[in-house]
Design an enzyme around this catalytic site. Sequence first.
Site, short mmCIF file in Angstrom:
data_model
loop_
_atom_site.label_atom_id
_atom_site.label_comp_id
_atom_site.label_asym_id
_atom_site.label_seq_id
_atom_site.Cartn_x
_atom_site.Cartn_y
_atom_site.Cartn_z
N LYS A 11 0.85 -1.21 0.00
CA LYS A 11 0.00 0.00 0.00
C LYS A 11 0.88 1.25 0.00
CE LYS A 11 -3.63 -2.76 2.02
NZ LYS A 11 -4.84 -2.83 2.81
N HIS A 96 -8.53 -3.10 -6.21
CA HIS A 96 -8.46 -3.24 -4.75
C HIS A 96 -9.61 -2.46 -4.12
CE1 HIS A 96 -7.15 -2.92 -0.62
NE2 HIS A 96 -6.42 -3.99 -0.85
N GLU A 98 -9.74 -0.55 -1.70
CA GLU A 98 -9.42 0.84 -1.35
C GLU A 98 -9.53 1.75 -2.57
OE1 GLU A 98 -5.73 -0.12 0.63
OE2 GLU A 98 -6.91 -1.09 2.21
N GLU A 164 -11.23 -10.53 -1.35
CA GLU A 164 -10.92 -9.73 -0.16
C GLU A 164 -12.20 -9.08 0.36
OE1 GLU A 164 -6.53 -8.47 -0.07
OE2 GLU A 164 -7.58 -7.01 -1.28
N GLY A 170 -7.58 -5.01 7.01
CA GLY A 170 -6.99 -4.15 8.03
C GLY A 170 -7.75 -4.11 9.34
N SER A 208 -6.68 -9.32 6.54
CA SER A 208 -6.17 -9.69 7.87
C SER A 208 -5.50 -11.07 7.90
CB SER A 208 -7.29 -9.60 8.92
OG SER A 208 -7.75 -8.26 9.02
#
Length: 246
Positions: A11, A96, A98, A164, A170, A208
């Site tokens: 990241k 992703h 994010e 994911e 996270g 995670s």
Amino acid sequence: MARRLIAGNWKMNGLRADGTQLAGDLADRIAAEPLTCDLLICPPFTLLADVADAIDGSGIALGGQDCHGAAKGAFTGSVAAAMLVDLGCSHVIVGHSERRHGLGEDDETVLAKAAAAQAVGLTPIVCVGETAGERDAGSALDVVSRQVRHSVPANSGRLVVAYEPVWAIGTGRVPTSDDIAAVHAEIRAVLRADRPDAAAALILYGGSAKPDNAAEILAIDEVGGLLVGGASLTAADFWAIATSCD
Ligand code: PGA
């Protein structure tokens, strides 16, 4: 069966000194103790050249964290897939969460990025995953299969998919093994039915993943490896995850 893939997504972390040291540490470890899985690290764009030098000859693969859907042009701040190849990358993460949720990228955008990557010989790691609300509503399988159908290019020979769950990234929260197995089975079924060229693609789990849960997750049917965020920033943790494939 293809070797499993342990991929580190750094990241937006690391300056040149840290990145080079982390990559060099991993290169030293793999020289001393060969792995039974493949290792991939995806540093920020700014570190790709230095990290490429640090892992040169180690067998560790290099990837970008994103690329643009166009081959080149007036896209300020963006990076083209061919530029990643030029720096020694073999893979690129696209879609992703994010970027899907943080930057509003939709399936169409992700599809264009994955196709741009494949066009220059990169393997796209296409990320999919449901939000907490979608899981609570019982629609996780529908959401993920729709994302795979709409963001994996047709005629996809070169492909990795990463499941994911957004709520696991996270957070220290991980789905049950049964839930991971169900989503991975769904992704495999969609690939077999709709993307026969990519029917055998590796399907990674991410969210995670840590040294203490890696072996359990890797034992789940259809889990072809892990996409690791936070725990990929420490050589000892990332290495412990990689050796969980043995
Ligand atoms: P995490 O991130 O391992 O820190 O949860 C995973 C990812 O975002 O790829």
